[in-house]
Design an enzyme around this catalytic site. Sequence first.
Site, PDB file in Angstrom:
ATOM      1  N   SER A  67       0.819  -1.218   0.000  1.00 22.40           N
ATOM      2  CA  SER A  67       0.000   0.000   0.000  1.00 22.40           C
ATOM      3  C   SER A  67       0.848   1.262   0.000  1.00 22.40           C
ATOM      4  O   SER A  67       0.363   2.348  -0.274  1.00 22.40           O
ATOM      5  CB  SER A  67      -0.922   0.019   1.224  1.00 22.40           C
ATOM      6  N   GLY A 107      -4.260  -2.094  -0.928  1.00 23.42           N
ATOM      7  CA  GLY A 107      -3.434  -1.721  -2.066  1.00 23.42           C
ATOM      8  C   GLY A 107      -3.200  -0.226  -2.057  1.00 23.42           C
ATOM      9  O   GLY A 107      -3.803   0.498  -1.269  1.00 23.42           O
ATOM     10  N   GLY A 134      -2.779   3.813  -3.447  1.00 24.55           N
ATOM     11  CA  GLY A 134      -3.309   4.810  -4.374  1.00 24.55           C
ATOM     12  C   GLY A 134      -4.814   5.001  -4.401  1.00 24.55           C
ATOM     13  O   GLY A 134      -5.548   4.599  -3.501  1.00 24.55           O
ATOM     14  N   CYS A 170      -9.257  -2.206   3.514  1.00 30.95           N
ATOM     15  CA  CYS A 170      -8.529  -1.013   3.063  1.00 30.95           C
ATOM     16  C   CYS A 170      -8.957  -0.614   1.648  1.00 30.95           C
ATOM     17  O   CYS A 170     -10.093  -0.223   1.449  1.00 30.95           O
ATOM     18  CB  CYS A 170      -7.025  -1.259   3.200  1.00 30.95           C
ATOM     19  N   LEU A 171      -8.077  -0.720   0.657  1.00 29.46           N
ATOM     20  CA  LEU A 171      -8.483  -0.406  -0.724  1.00 29.46           C
ATOM     21  C   LEU A 171      -9.681  -1.279  -1.096  1.00 29.46           C
ATOM     22  O   LEU A 171     -10.581  -0.850  -1.807  1.00 29.46           O
ATOM     23  CB  LEU A 171      -7.314  -0.638  -1.691  1.00 29.46           C
ATOM     24  N   GLN A 228     -12.768   0.388  -0.190  1.00 23.95           N
ATOM     25  CA  GLN A 228     -13.118   1.456  -1.146  1.00 23.95           C
ATOM     26  C   GLN A 228     -13.648   0.872  -2.450  1.00 23.95           C
ATOM     27  O   GLN A 228     -14.601   1.387  -3.029  1.00 23.95           O
ATOM     28  CB  GLN A 228     -11.887   2.335  -1.402  1.00 23.95           C
ATOM     29  N   ASN A 233      -3.560   2.274   7.185  1.00 24.50           N
ATOM     30  CA  ASN A 233      -2.650   2.832   6.201  1.00 24.50           C
ATOM     31  C   ASN A 233      -3.442   3.154   4.951  1.00 24.50           C
ATOM     32  O   ASN A 233      -3.570   2.346   4.051  1.00 24.50           O
ATOM     33  CB  ASN A 233      -1.537   1.824   5.889  1.00 24.50           C
ATOM     34  N   GLY A 242      -4.924   6.609   2.285  1.00 30.65           N
ATOM     35  CA  GLY A 242      -5.021   8.027   1.969  1.00 30.65           C
ATOM     36  C   GLY A 242      -6.388   8.400   1.408  1.00 30.65           C
ATOM     37  O   GLY A 242      -6.740   9.570   1.339  1.00 30.65           O
ATOM     38  N   TYR A 243      -7.162   7.371   1.016  1.00 36.80           N
ATOM     39  CA  TYR A 243      -8.498   7.610   0.447  1.00 36.80           C
ATOM     40  C   TYR A 243      -9.548   6.979   1.353  1.00 36.80           C
ATOM     41  O   TYR A 243      -9.240   6.102   2.156  1.00 36.80           O
ATOM     42  CB  TYR A 243      -8.606   7.009  -0.964  1.00 36.80           C
ATOM     43  N   HIS A 264      -6.930  -2.421   9.123  1.00 40.47           N
ATOM     44  CA  HIS A 264      -6.260  -3.689   8.840  1.00 40.47           C
ATOM     45  C   HIS A 264      -6.399  -4.690   9.976  1.00 40.47           C
ATOM     46  O   HIS A 264      -5.573  -4.697  10.889  1.00 40.47           O
ATOM     47  CB  HIS A 264      -4.770  -3.437   8.548  1.00 40.47           C
ATOM     48  N   GLU A 320      -5.727  -7.675   9.864  1.00 43.02           N
ATOM     49  CA  GLU A 320      -4.583  -8.593   9.819  1.00 43.02           C
ATOM     50  C   GLU A 320      -3.356  -7.951  10.466  1.00 43.02           C
ATOM     51  O   GLU A 320      -2.344  -8.615  10.690  1.00 43.02           O
ATOM     52  CB  GLU A 320      -4.277  -8.982   8.365  1.00 43.02           C
TER      53      GLU A 320
END
Lengths: 356, 1076
Positions: free
Chosen positions: A46, A219, A221, A247-248, A251, A289, A291-292, A331, A333
């Site tokens: 990530s 992941g 970005g 996380c990603l 999203q 972790n 940013g989006y 997370h 995990e």
Amino acid sequence: MQKVKLVLEDGTTFDGKSFGYEKSVSGEVVFYTAMTGYPESLTDPSYTGQILVSTYPMIGNYGVPADTKQNGLHRHFESDKIHITGLVVDSYSFGYSHWNAQSSLAEWMKSQQIPGIFGIDTRALTKILRVKGSMLGKIEFEAEPIELVDPNLMNLVAQASTDTVETYGEGDTTVVLVDCGVKNNIIRCLIKRGVKVVRVPWDYDFTDMQYDGLFLTNGPGDPTMCEITVQHIRKALSHDKPIMGICLGNQLLGLAAGCKTYKLKYGHRSHNQPVLMAGTNRCFITSQNHGYAIDQQSIPDDWETLFLNVNDNTNEGIRHKAKPFFSIQFHPEASSGPIDTEFLFDDFIQKIKVTK
Amino acid sequence: MLNTNIKKVIVLGSGALKIGEAGEFDYSGSQALKALKEEGVFTILINPNIATIQTSEDIADKIYFLPITAYFVEKVIQKETPDGILLAFGGQTALNCGVDLFRQGILDKYNLKVIGTPVQSIINTEDRKIFSGILHEIDVLTPRSIACTSIEQAREAATSLGYPLIIRAAYTLGGLGSGFCSNETELNKLADNAFSYSGQILVEESIKGWKEVEYEVVRDQYDNCITVCNMENFDPLGIHTGESIVVAPSQTLSNDEYHKLRALSIKIIRKIGVIGECNVQFALDPNSEDYRVIEVNARLSRSSALASKATGYPLAFVAAKLGLGYGLHELKNSVTKVTTACFEPALDYCVVKIPRWDLGKFVGVSKNLGSSMKSVGEIMAIGRNFEEAIQKGLRMIGIGMHGFVGNRGDMEIVDIDEELINPTDRRIFAIAEAFYKGYSVDKIWEITRIDKWFLMRLQNIFHLRTNLIEYNTLENLPADLLHDAKKLGFSDFQIARIVVKSGVKDMNVESLKVRAFRKKHGILPFVKQIDTLAGEYPAQTNYLYMTYNGSEHDVSFQHDSQSIIVLGSGAYRIGSSVEFDWCSVNAVNTIRKEGFRAIMINYNPETVSTDYDNCDRLYFDELSLERVLDICDLEEPKGTVLSMGGQIPNNLAIKLHAMNVPILGTTAEKIDNAEDRNKFSAMLDQLEVDQPRWSQLTTIEEIYKFVDEVGFPVLIRPSYVLSGAAMNVVSNRDQLEHFLNLATHVSKEHPVVVSEFIENAKEIEVDAVAKNGEIVAYALSEHVEFAGVHSGDATIVFPPQKLYVETIRRIKKISKKIAKALEITGPFNIQYLAKDNDIKVIECNLRASRSFPFVSKVLKTNLIEIATKAMLDVPFEKPDKSLFELDYVGVKAAQFSFHRLLNADPVTGVDMASTGEVGCIGENFYEALLKSMLSVGYRIPKKNILISSGPVRGKIELLASARMLKDRGFTIYATGGTHHFFQENGVETEKVYWPDEEDMSPNTLELIKQRKIEMVINIPKDHTKRELSNGYRIRRNAIDFNIPLITNARVASAFIYAICKLEMDDISIKSWDEYK
């Protein structure tokens, strides 16, 4: 030791000294406030494209463990390589001490050609990032001037993902894991629950595969870069096979469900993020972790909030009101970070059992 | 959510400060009371420690200065009918009392709810057998251990577990009665001792050398759990955590280790069912992830106070709120004010705690560190790296060291290996010595098992010193190297000493040259905030420290002449303790009430003054000239207050004044006039005020000549001391010679002073406030003991009960003269001797003294508030109360911690030995005395007392008491001379033999060991400390077998009078406000 500086997009310059590989690099400068776990964090996909600033001043204390493998996965790392673009610390520990250390952090970074800069007031730097938001920056050696590069314009997921389909673990339950830059510990958490994990590339069309559950990984970005993945997920949503995302993955599931995402000012990168399970008094400390985030207002009617961040009320997870689909922004995990929410993997397995 | 059924609660304090239970509980109790008050709960505090902040007005609604025992707590419960009780904020004392209340059915009887962790959970953590059983149920490992109730069982257990082993006594404070043994002889000795503290002991596998790691864990009623902080001991297992250097956060743990132990901590707190806070101590194998849980404290602890200060997370405050029913997520982070309290602080600095020992004050005590606690205080240092923090810390402990290197060769550690193998209070300096001698990190690790990471970081300091020493003048010193040195925590003094090298030069001048040089090069420290979130969220925090590892300040400075800096008192030590914290906090409060901003500088984590809630800015940093100047340069204060924090700030007066720092109150020059014995004496002569004859030692011959003039005994002491370090009374030529040899080692800069020692004189203290030389308020108090017992150890009565009116009149007159001559503005204290209305001045301190909180609270007039107003030059009301108008009496009694100091001779003398004190109020002297003596652990004997009355004076003094005891049906056991004397005077006693009359029975030691005696009165023959005498053996055994001991005849007779005249039921249960 070569003199080196960190230059931010806004012109702010910090002079420091080099401890890693001597190469000028550019990326998005982000800070993280965890106090342990640099081998795990540095190999977390990530962080692809990012120059990582550690607010904890002394880094490298316990060296880096040997790269051994178990079940086809790295025992101590979260992926095959260091994913950060560069590391910024205050006090680098030239001496390290730990029973399982094999090399120093500097040696490890040098071997993977990752630069590191120390002697920087990372608190001052963090305050700039907090006020102005994450910004582009570069670690620049005197002899090698470079231009700024914006990693968010690139498809970072494509960089962080895998090219091949691989299988891990054994068991009656098969989970297809869409690798957008997966952390090894997600796979470890699944296989230790008796799951056979089929890891597929981020843009792989898994919709015709036979599986009992679908897993959407973390992941790097901007999630809107992964349009193809979102389309695949949307297909999966028409079925009833359990889906879990992290996380990603949260999203992407959100985008597939019809949510909107946006970029946070400076993201959440730490081990101490409190999340409240919606409608309960249960609050968990989580590793994060990202940013989006999913726009809380955009969650469609057939979905609901699963978790909320207690500090800033941002979305920390969603779930379908009727179907076994859920995802979380943090997370569970961990690795690195607190492991208090690992039970969510059990919830996922339970949902699979129920549907099977 | 808030439980609204709780409207009125009792909070138990921790009593007098003692080794293992110090000021940290004033901090946690004060925080809890603040939290309760915020919720509108009516609070009743029971705590006889009158010098604490928590026993001040406006903190609790009602305060009882009473012993923390089930008997007295029940009386208060009967009277106050509270809804609940808080047991977790007063250390082990409160916890033990809580368990007693529970076991005696008192909690049930009055339907009292325990707020926070239930008593059963407490019992489960306290009883080691139950504790390990419970942990095994959840597959958590504890050291393999066998509970034994007899020495035979202990030996069997040893055989099955194998040596080395650790022996522990159940239900004891901070490792009391514990120790390591590696064979049966050692086992027998240890087990015997442990059984004297507890009926149950534990024989355990030894995991000596493992890493020791602690977690502070919080849990709410919804089962939400967080760990606020973890801490790693610098010293591996084998040294009590209270004796160890501790670092936060952990430095050598990998993510897996950190989170494995963290998850275990949470698993444990859930199993135990704590609501609030607990502390989990782990041993971690340095070669794997194997671990053992060593201990769980289901209450606020020294570690939790440290963790609160280390992180900015107010554990006690939050724990109290959780007890009232809140969830963690329902509370705010009190630093950021916007984020939640349900989080785990992220640190962006490193914290080092270092214990402060005062072992040099005790004769015969072993200096070795081990599994029981001996330190009397601690400091916390903050830096951006370990080197910076530890060097700050080594200066902060106040034992004359300047950091890890650059110390004078005072330590003279001859056998480095021995020191490293069997660590003492000098261990860290032995490591420095080892580097000097060329030891490698590996070699030191081999011997000490201190993690190499710590050793390598220490070696960095040593290496930098090696670089510095290449340069012989400042001018040649490269600015970069100087900056690197500052980043590793070198003080200007250290740099001056290493670079300039000359021991002859005035180091103060040289240090200031370094200061000027680095300022010229722009090498300056930066001010950083402690904000709990490592800068992630904006925080308006006023909790600050300074570092050279930075490039900007976190705060801005208002140069508006509205800020006042108060210098705190540093590490608690014998002679300077919570009373100075009370003074500092009250000064801060007054400054703020008067509309100024108060800036506090202090570094003691066990205090309320270092609670950032209490002031406008807190600099958690050094009280050195260098750092205070740094802060003054930045803050440009209107003034600084040096008179509240005891001797540390006082000693800075002249130096700060020379650097143009504005000092509030009495001028630096006058402070020096009082501190400098020659100047002070000359002034007294001029004022025609009498003082004991004295002389300054220059040669041995002069001294003998002087002693010939005044005669023995004489008092010997070095100048510039607070608690009479190395002060002693000598009665003959041999003792004199012996002492002079020692004294030259004590201090080379300040000469040794010999004074005439007046026997059988009363000692009287005046605590007062003056403005521009006029006394505006004063309190006069009297010692129960005759002069010769340090004022910190003395039993003090206020108002005085047995002074001639003429004596008082003369003392007032002299005090006025002195105040005028020294042009005093602010607090001061004068100590007097009085014999037959003949008054002599012993000492004058132009600062607050130890007894200010005591007299202020008994008088109900805050002398510190008046003193601060006087210094601020703002209007104040001159109290009209006269000391004769009080209808009640206050008695202050000292708390000794001899039971923790193996082999120390438990006597009082001119050098202070007590670690704490209590102050109780009664209808009359005897009632107040009884309350305070019960508060420091005395028990009322019912049948058997041993008296060994020492010199003739002692015998006469105790004769009447012995008669009273006989009349009450007591059996008095007396040693030879005493027996004979009592017999001749018609008091029947049972003769007992001296310890060295081993063949004769009954022998004193036999009676003590069999616990046939309920109290030992042993009056030493003279004022010297005799290690191996019979008297010593009686006293030491009394302590080791936990039998109350009195060593002063006047105190003994007063106590006996009190117990003969008063029944327990006669002791009034009245709160502070009821004494009018």
